[in-house]
Structure formats: C-alpha cells, structure tokens
Design a protein around this motif. Sequence first.
Motif, PDB file in Angstrom:
ATOM      1  N   ASP A  98       0.931  -1.174   0.016  1.00 36.57           N
ATOM      2  CA  ASP A  98       0.081   0.042   0.125  1.00 36.57           C
ATOM      3  C   ASP A  98       0.667   1.349   0.036  1.00 36.57           C
ATOM      4  N   ARG A  99       1.797   1.222   0.833  1.00 40.45           N
ATOM      5  CA  ARG A  99       2.846   2.431   0.773  1.00 40.45           C
ATOM      6  C   ARG A  99       3.304   2.755  -0.445  1.00 40.45           C
ATOM      7  N   VAL A 100       3.972   1.551  -1.192  1.00 42.32           N
ATOM      8  CA  VAL A 100       4.504   1.826  -2.536  1.00 42.32           C
ATOM      9  C   VAL A 100       3.368   2.246  -3.770  1.00 42.32           C
ATOM     10  N   ILE A 101       2.357   1.590  -3.516  1.00 45.94           N
ATOM     11  CA  ILE A 101       1.339   2.053  -4.675  1.00 45.94           C
ATOM     12  C   ILE A 101       0.558   3.477  -4.190  1.00 45.94           C
ATOM     13  N   GLU A 102       0.594   3.872  -3.195  1.00 50.71           N
ATOM     14  CA  GLU A 102       0.048   5.157  -2.619  1.00 50.71           C
ATOM     15  C   GLU A 102       1.158   6.395  -3.078  1.00 50.71           C
ATOM     16  N   ALA A 103       2.249   5.782  -2.915  1.00 48.38           N
ATOM     17  CA  ALA A 103       3.526   6.762  -3.648  1.00 48.38           C
ATOM     18  C   ALA A 103       3.516   6.972  -4.892  1.00 48.38           C
ATOM     19  N   MET A 104       3.492   6.018  -5.678  1.00 49.49           N
ATOM     20  CA  MET A 104       3.196   6.195  -7.110  1.00 49.49           C
ATOM     21  C   MET A 104       2.150   6.706  -7.509  1.00 49.49           C
ATOM     22  N   LEU A 105       1.003   6.730  -6.847  1.00 48.73           N
ATOM     23  CA  LEU A 105      -0.275   7.560  -7.471  1.00 48.73           C
ATOM     24  C   LEU A 105      -0.133   9.103  -6.844  1.00 48.73           C
ATOM     25  N   TYR A 106       0.446   9.234  -5.724  1.00 47.55           N
ATOM     26  CA  TYR A 106       0.710  10.526  -5.296  1.00 47.55           C
ATOM     27  C   TYR A 106       1.581  11.371  -6.101  1.00 47.55           C
ATOM     28  N   LEU A 150       8.102  21.558 -13.846  1.00 51.76           N
ATOM     29  CA  LEU A 150       9.462  21.097 -13.501  1.00 51.76           C
ATOM     30  C   LEU A 150       9.506  19.717 -12.985  1.00 51.76           C
ATOM     31  N   THR A 151       8.502  19.181 -12.112  1.00 50.17           N
ATOM     32  CA  THR A 151       8.477  18.090 -11.489  1.00 50.17           C
ATOM     33  C   THR A 151       8.180  17.063 -12.481  1.00 50.17           C
ATOM     34  N   ARG A 152       7.413  17.327 -13.349  1.00 58.26           N
ATOM     35  CA  ARG A 152       6.893  16.177 -14.494  1.00 58.26           C
ATOM     36  C   ARG A 152       8.460  15.621 -15.223  1.00 58.26           C
ATOM     37  N   ARG A 153       9.430  16.874 -15.292  1.00 59.11           N
ATOM     38  CA  ARG A 153      10.600  16.422 -16.094  1.00 59.11           C
ATOM     39  C   ARG A 153      11.396  15.303 -15.236  1.00 59.11           C
ATOM     40  N   VAL A 154      11.175  15.207 -13.942  1.00 57.39           N
ATOM     41  CA  VAL A 154      11.936  14.114 -13.400  1.00 57.39           C
ATOM     42  C   VAL A 154      11.336  12.645 -13.662  1.00 57.39           C
ATOM     43  N   ILE A 155       9.817  12.628 -13.878  1.00 59.79           N
ATOM     44  CA  ILE A 155       9.174  11.464 -14.144  1.00 59.79           C
ATOM     45  C   ILE A 155       9.087  11.237 -15.521  1.00 59.79           C
ATOM     46  N   GLU A 156       9.377  12.375 -16.352  1.00 64.17           N
ATOM     47  CA  GLU A 156       9.152  11.888 -18.051  1.00 64.17           C
ATOM     48  C   GLU A 156      10.182  13.015 -18.499  1.00 64.17           C
ATOM     49  N   LEU A 158      16.253  10.663  -7.838  1.00 64.66           N
ATOM     50  CA  LEU A 158      14.987  10.806  -7.040  1.00 64.66           C
ATOM     51  C   LEU A 158      14.030   9.672  -6.747  1.00 64.66           C
ATOM     52  N   ARG A 159      14.025   8.598  -7.665  1.00 65.27           N
ATOM     53  CA  ARG A 159      13.364   7.460  -7.354  1.00 65.27           C
ATOM     54  C   ARG A 159      13.784   6.783  -6.335  1.00 65.27           C
ATOM     55  N   ALA A 160      15.077   6.628  -6.331  1.00 65.13           N
ATOM     56  CA  ALA A 160      15.615   6.069  -4.890  1.00 65.13           C
ATOM     57  C   ALA A 160      15.429   6.664  -3.704  1.00 65.13           C
ATOM     58  N   GLU A 161      15.386   8.057  -3.644  1.00 65.67           N
ATOM     59  CA  GLU A 161      14.920   8.719  -2.581  1.00 65.67           C
ATOM     60  C   GLU A 161      13.594   8.504  -1.992  1.00 65.67           C
ATOM     61  N   LEU A 163      13.528   1.212 -11.726  1.00 67.21           N
ATOM     62  CA  LEU A 163      12.818   1.501 -12.846  1.00 67.21           C
ATOM     63  C   LEU A 163      11.512   0.989 -13.093  1.00 67.21           C
ATOM     64  N   TRP A 164      11.471  -0.231 -12.870  1.00 65.91           N
ATOM     65  CA  TRP A 164       9.927  -0.773 -12.893  1.00 65.91           C
ATOM     66  C   TRP A 164       8.805   0.176 -12.207  1.00 65.91           C
ATOM     67  N   LEU A 165       9.277   0.644 -10.901  1.00 67.14           N
ATOM     68  CA  LEU A 165       8.166   1.667 -10.065  1.00 67.14           C
ATOM     69  C   LEU A 165       8.060   2.867 -10.989  1.00 67.14           C
ATOM     70  N   GLY A 166       9.101   3.416 -11.444  1.00 67.39           N
ATOM     71  CA  GLY A 166       9.144   4.605 -12.303  1.00 67.39           C
ATOM     72  C   GLY A 166       8.526   4.592 -13.312  1.00 67.39           C
ATOM     73  N   ASN A 167       8.627   3.390 -14.175  1.00 71.26           N
ATOM     74  CA  ASN A 167       7.836   3.250 -15.499  1.00 71.26           C
ATOM     75  C   ASN A 167       6.278   3.264 -15.194  1.00 71.26           C
ATOM     76  N   LEU A 168       5.949   2.682 -14.058  1.00 75.41           N
ATOM     77  CA  LEU A 168       4.476   2.512 -13.540  1.00 75.41           C
ATOM     78  C   LEU A 168       3.817   3.998 -13.368  1.00 75.41           C
ATOM     79  N   ILE A 169       4.639   4.869 -12.670  1.00 74.56           N
ATOM     80  CA  ILE A 169       4.458   6.197 -12.475  1.00 74.56           C
ATOM     81  C   ILE A 169       3.978   6.902 -13.835  1.00 74.56           C
ATOM     82  N   VAL A 170       4.945   6.576 -14.650  1.00 75.25           N
ATOM     83  CA  VAL A 170       4.708   7.472 -16.095  1.00 75.25           C
ATOM     84  C   VAL A 170       3.549   6.962 -16.702  1.00 75.25           C
ATOM     85  N   MET A 171       3.436   5.741 -16.517  1.00 76.34           N
ATOM     86  CA  MET A 171       2.187   5.022 -17.370  1.00 76.34           C
ATOM     87  C   MET A 171       0.888   5.696 -16.582  1.00 76.34           C
ATOM     88  N   VAL A 172       0.783   5.605 -15.331  1.00 76.06           N
ATOM     89  CA  VAL A 172      -0.358   6.396 -14.606  1.00 76.06           C
ATOM     90  C   VAL A 172      -0.481   7.825 -14.981  1.00 76.06           C
TER      91      VAL A 172
END
Length: 212
Positions: A96-104, A114-120, A139-142, A168-177
């Motif tokens: 749940d912590r990981v999922i909510e982090a991705m959604l947030y 500016l922040t979206r450049r970190v994600i994509e 930043l993904r690691a942090e 990397l997998w979690l970061g790609n999921l964030i971009v997809m969402v």
Amino acid sequence: MLTAMCPRLRSRQDAPASTDDPRERILAAAERCIDRYGLRKTTIDDIASEVGLSRPSVYRYFADRDDLLIELITRHGRALINEAKKPLSRQSGFPDRVIEAMLYVADHARRDPLTRRVIEPDGTSLGRRMRNSGTSQLLRAELFDPFLDIAVANNELPPGLPRADVLLWLGNLIVMVMRSLEDGEADVKRYRSMLRRFAAPAFAGLDAKLNA
C-alpha cells in the motif's frame, strides 16, 4: 486519498525571505521567469535580467541553462517527495505504501512543469542531460528506498533483489499512470484498484518465493 487539485510545488528558493546568496537569488529568479514565460521559453537572458545580474555573472554559478534547470527540477522533485511523506506514513503495509507513493507522484508531478521532467524527461538536451546525470534515478531512490529497505528488513522482499530494476519498474509505472490520468483514461481511484490488483501481487509473489 489524493486531493482533487494539486497546489503548485514550491522549492525552498521560493520563500520570500531575502538572501545574499547569488545562487539562490538566480534560482528564485528562474522560478519567476518560468511562471511568466514557461519552461521552454525561459532563457538565461530572462533570468539574468530578472535577478539584476549580467549573463556572464549567471554563468559563474551555473554552467549553462540546462545545469540551472536541473537544479530547479531536482529541488521540485525533492519538494514533492517531502509532501508525499505525510499521506504515505498512514499506510500500514508495504504494497500500500508503494502504491500510494506511485499514485501521489503521478497525480501531482503531472501538474508541475518542472517536477514532471523528473518523471518523464523528453528528447531535448535538457532531457538527455537529466538522464545522463542520473537525476531521475536519484529521486526515485529517495522516494522508494526507505520503503524497500524496511521491506527487506521485515523479510517482505528478498535482500538480493536488484534495486535498480525495482526502481526502474516503479518509475515506469508512475509514467504510465501519469499519462493515463492526463489523457482522461481513468481516475486515481481506478488506478489504485488496478495497482492493488496487478502490482501488489508481484511483491507478494517475491515474498512467497523468499519464504518457500
């Protein structure tokens, strides 16, 4: 629950308090110029004029425009991570912590140029510099490392799991969402359900293999 609207992220140089640090003044001026002209149209000349310095003076503190913007992007990314900590602390389980982090992050980062450049990062020189500098990976690691470290300590994840691959997998999921939310394909509630259905079992499966 995520708020319907996201307040604009503010990095520390946005504070109204005066500072004698030229680097901080330049960053604050760049922030104002981006608000006024947009990220792509903001130039070093704009920033120098805003802060009241010459163009060569700005280059004393930043190698070029991309160097300055990467500093701002990193600060905005860290501001988002800090804002995410409070709602994430209310989640009791690791998935749940990981999922909510991705959604947030997906829902909030997409609203900030500016922040979206970190994600994509895009295909511009700035995007390439970001990838080469490792800013996004850092930043993904942090964001995720504290959760992953606790999960390993609690035997919820195998200790030898390749951390870079997980990030990397979690970061790609964030971009997809993020992209789907922007395209109107689904709302946050639907993606929460999907991630619980498909992403959470992936971690549960690793846990089962660990304890087999």
